[in-house]
Scaffold this motif. Structure first.
Motif, PDB file in Angstrom:
ATOM      1  N   VAL A  62      40.478  34.132  24.830  1.00  0.00           N
ATOM      2  CA  VAL A  62      39.081  33.847  25.148  1.00  0.00           C
ATOM      3  C   VAL A  62      39.036  33.523  26.633  1.00  0.00           C
ATOM      4  O   VAL A  62      39.654  32.554  27.074  1.00  0.00           O
ATOM      5  N   THR A  63      38.333  34.339  27.379  1.00  0.00           N
ATOM      6  CA  THR A  63      38.370  34.200  28.825  1.00  0.00           C
ATOM      7  C   THR A  63      37.005  34.507  29.430  1.00  0.00           C
ATOM      8  O   THR A  63      36.219  35.235  28.833  1.00  0.00           O
ATOM      9  N   GLY A  64      36.732  33.929  30.566  1.00  0.00           N
ATOM     10  CA  GLY A  64      35.529  34.239  31.320  1.00  0.00           C
ATOM     11  C   GLY A  64      34.444  33.191  31.253  1.00  0.00           C
ATOM     12  O   GLY A  64      33.723  32.982  32.231  1.00  0.00           O
ATOM     13  N   THR A  65      34.305  32.522  30.142  1.00  0.00           N
ATOM     14  CA  THR A  65      33.208  31.576  29.972  1.00  0.00           C
ATOM     15  C   THR A  65      33.287  30.438  30.982  1.00  0.00           C
ATOM     16  O   THR A  65      32.337  30.181  31.717  1.00  0.00           O
ATOM     17  N   ALA A  66      34.398  29.748  31.024  1.00  0.00           N
ATOM     18  CA  ALA A  66      34.539  28.620  31.958  1.00  0.00           C
ATOM     19  C   ALA A  66      34.514  29.100  33.399  1.00  0.00           C
ATOM     20  O   ALA A  66      33.943  28.438  34.273  1.00  0.00           O
ATOM     21  N   ALA A  67      35.122  30.254  33.650  1.00  0.00           N
ATOM     22  CA  ALA A  67      35.142  30.780  35.022  1.00  0.00           C
ATOM     23  C   ALA A  67      33.731  31.029  35.530  1.00  0.00           C
ATOM     24  O   ALA A  67      33.406  30.702  36.680  1.00  0.00           O
ATOM     25  N   LEU A  68      32.880  31.591  34.700  1.00  0.00           N
ATOM     26  CA  LEU A  68      31.511  31.852  35.121  1.00  0.00           C
ATOM     27  C   LEU A  68      30.655  30.586  35.074  1.00  0.00           C
ATOM     28  O   LEU A  68      30.035  30.213  36.071  1.00  0.00           O
ATOM     29  N   ASN A 111      43.364  40.128  20.209  1.00  0.00           N
ATOM     30  CA  ASN A 111      41.910  40.220  20.299  1.00  0.00           C
ATOM     31  C   ASN A 111      41.489  39.510  21.581  1.00  0.00           C
ATOM     32  O   ASN A 111      41.950  38.396  21.854  1.00  0.00           O
ATOM     33  N   VAL A 112      40.620  40.131  22.346  1.00  0.00           N
ATOM     34  CA  VAL A 112      40.127  39.543  23.587  1.00  0.00           C
ATOM     35  C   VAL A 112      38.624  39.352  23.442  1.00  0.00           C
ATOM     36  O   VAL A 112      37.877  40.321  23.295  1.00  0.00           O
ATOM     37  N   TYR A 168      29.914  40.909  32.740  1.00  0.00           N
ATOM     38  CA  TYR A 168      31.331  40.581  32.538  1.00  0.00           C
ATOM     39  C   TYR A 168      31.855  41.223  31.253  1.00  0.00           C
ATOM     40  O   TYR A 168      32.914  41.858  31.248  1.00  0.00           O
ATOM     41  N   ASN A 169      31.116  41.068  30.176  1.00  0.00           N
ATOM     42  CA  ASN A 169      31.556  41.601  28.891  1.00  0.00           C
ATOM     43  C   ASN A 169      31.708  43.121  28.922  1.00  0.00           C
ATOM     44  O   ASN A 169      32.669  43.666  28.369  1.00  0.00           O
ATOM     45  N   ALA A 170      30.766  43.796  29.544  1.00  0.00           N
ATOM     46  CA  ALA A 170      30.843  45.260  29.622  1.00  0.00           C
ATOM     47  C   ALA A 170      32.091  45.686  30.394  1.00  0.00           C
ATOM     48  O   ALA A 170      32.799  46.612  29.992  1.00  0.00           O
ATOM     49  N   ARG A 171      32.368  45.005  31.479  1.00  0.00           N
ATOM     50  CA  ARG A 171      33.550  45.350  32.277  1.00  0.00           C
ATOM     51  C   ARG A 171      34.843  44.973  31.563  1.00  0.00           C
ATOM     52  O   ARG A 171      35.832  45.702  31.635  1.00  0.00           O
ATOM     53  N   LEU A 172      34.825  43.839  30.869  1.00  0.00           N
ATOM     54  CA  LEU A 172      36.009  43.420  30.120  1.00  0.00           C
ATOM     55  C   LEU A 172      36.288  44.399  28.989  1.00  0.00           C
ATOM     56  O   LEU A 172      37.440  44.799  28.775  1.00  0.00           O
ATOM     57  N   GLU A 173      35.258  44.808  28.280  1.00  0.00           N
ATOM     58  CA  GLU A 173      35.448  45.768  27.194  1.00  0.00           C
ATOM     59  C   GLU A 173      36.026  47.082  27.729  1.00  0.00           C
ATOM     60  O   GLU A 173      36.956  47.656  27.135  1.00  0.00           O
ATOM     61  N   LYS A 174      35.513  47.540  28.843  1.00  0.00           N
ATOM     62  CA  LYS A 174      36.026  48.767  29.461  1.00  0.00           C
ATOM     63  C   LYS A 174      37.491  48.592  29.871  1.00  0.00           C
ATOM     64  O   LYS A 174      38.313  49.494  29.702  1.00  0.00           O
ATOM     65  N   GLU A 175      37.830  47.414  30.394  1.00  0.00           N
ATOM     66  CA  GLU A 175      39.216  47.156  30.800  1.00  0.00           C
ATOM     67  C   GLU A 175      40.151  47.110  29.593  1.00  0.00           C
ATOM     68  O   GLU A 175      41.276  47.610  29.648  1.00  0.00           O
ATOM     69  N   LYS A 204      42.048  44.679  20.884  1.00  0.00           N
ATOM     70  CA  LYS A 204      40.623  44.854  20.611  1.00  0.00           C
ATOM     71  C   LYS A 204      39.780  43.893  21.429  1.00  0.00           C
ATOM     72  O   LYS A 204      40.175  42.765  21.688  1.00  0.00           O
ATOM     73  N   TYR A 205      38.600  44.357  21.761  1.00  0.00           N
ATOM     74  CA  TYR A 205      37.574  43.526  22.400  1.00  0.00           C
ATOM     75  C   TYR A 205      36.697  42.947  21.294  1.00  0.00           C
ATOM     76  O   TYR A 205      36.285  43.669  20.374  1.00  0.00           O
ATOM     77  N   ILE A 206      36.383  41.667  21.380  1.00  0.00           N
ATOM     78  CA  ILE A 206      35.529  41.001  20.398  1.00  0.00           C
ATOM     79  C   ILE A 206      34.239  40.558  21.097  1.00  0.00           C
ATOM     80  O   ILE A 206      34.279  39.819  22.081  1.00  0.00           O
ATOM     81  N   ASP A 207      33.113  41.011  20.588  1.00  0.00           N
ATOM     82  CA  ASP A 207      31.803  40.664  21.145  1.00  0.00           C
ATOM     83  C   ASP A 207      31.341  39.329  20.570  1.00  0.00           C
ATOM     84  O   ASP A 207      31.001  39.245  19.390  1.00  0.00           O
ATOM     85  N   LEU A 208      31.329  38.294  21.385  1.00  0.00           N
ATOM     86  CA  LEU A 208      30.769  37.003  20.979  1.00  0.00           C
ATOM     87  C   LEU A 208      29.298  36.888  21.360  1.00  0.00           C
ATOM     88  O   LEU A 208      28.539  36.171  20.713  1.00  0.00           O
ATOM     89  N   TYR A 209      28.935  37.589  22.417  1.00  0.00           N
ATOM     90  CA  TYR A 209      27.600  37.450  22.992  1.00  0.00           C
ATOM     91  C   TYR A 209      26.500  37.803  21.990  1.00  0.00           C
ATOM     92  O   TYR A 209      25.583  37.012  21.759  1.00  0.00           O
TER      93      TYR A 209
END
Length: 174
Positions: free
Chosen positions: A36-42, A84-85, A119-126, A142-147
């Motif tokens: 789980v990444t990105g939330t705190a950073a943003l 899972n990311v 962020y999510n769109a770019r992370l999913e693509k990555e 796998k990418y997991i959509d929480l949004y």
């Protein structure tokens, strides 16, 4: 995030001592990992503090995606094969961000949610790219959509049995 990898290395060594090399390798490969990444950073680092203001938002999102990608590659390099990311939730709607930037009504912050969407769109693509270029054979990445589901819960709480009209006005979500 490097500290988490150091802790994982320690765990693997303890596991190897208890289970032996072969079995430890199997356990590591067969386990399910959730990144789980990105939330705190943003939410906390970019929007709330001045620590990353040398980046514009778009560049910072790219930086965070690169960090997440590097972490996943290192995790795969350490033997993880089922990863899972999770993307960022609607960070503009979390209580701390609504309190800090949502005005007197504590509304969801549209800019923060838009940043999470990008962020999510770019992370999913990555993650898709890593599946093709960096994932060892037998890897399930796998990418997991929480949004999407969390925003739906925020926008339609009654559908989930959590809306109490007498305790809170309906949230305005941009």
């Amino acid at each position: 995030m490097d500290n988490q990898l150091d802790l994982f290395k320690e765990y693997k060594e303890k596991l190897r001592r208890v289970a032996g090399d072969a079995r430890a390798g199997e356990i590591v490969a067969e386990s399910l990992y959730m990144v789980v990444t990105g939330t705190a950073a943003l939410a906390n680092t970019y929007f709330t503090t001045p620590f990353r203001r040398d980046y514009d938002l778009d560049s910072y999102i790219e930086f965070v995606v690169r960090c997440a990608s590097g972490f996943v590659r290192k995790l795969l390099g350490m033997g993880a094969r089922r990863v899972n990311v999770a993307g960022a939730p609607p960070i503009g709607c979390v209580p701390s961000q609504r309190t800090n930037a949502g005005g007197l009504d504590r509304d969801c912050v549209a800019l923060y949610n838009q940043a999470a969407v990008v962020y999510n769109a770019r992370l999913e693509k990555e993650i898709e790219r890593l599946n093709v270029t960096a994932a060892p054979p037998g890897t399930v990445l796998k990418y997991i959509d929480l949004y999407t589901p969390l925003l739906d819960m925020i926008q339609r709480p009654a559908a989930y049995g959590i809306y109490k009209p007498h305790t809170r006005k309906h949230l305005r979500v941009p």
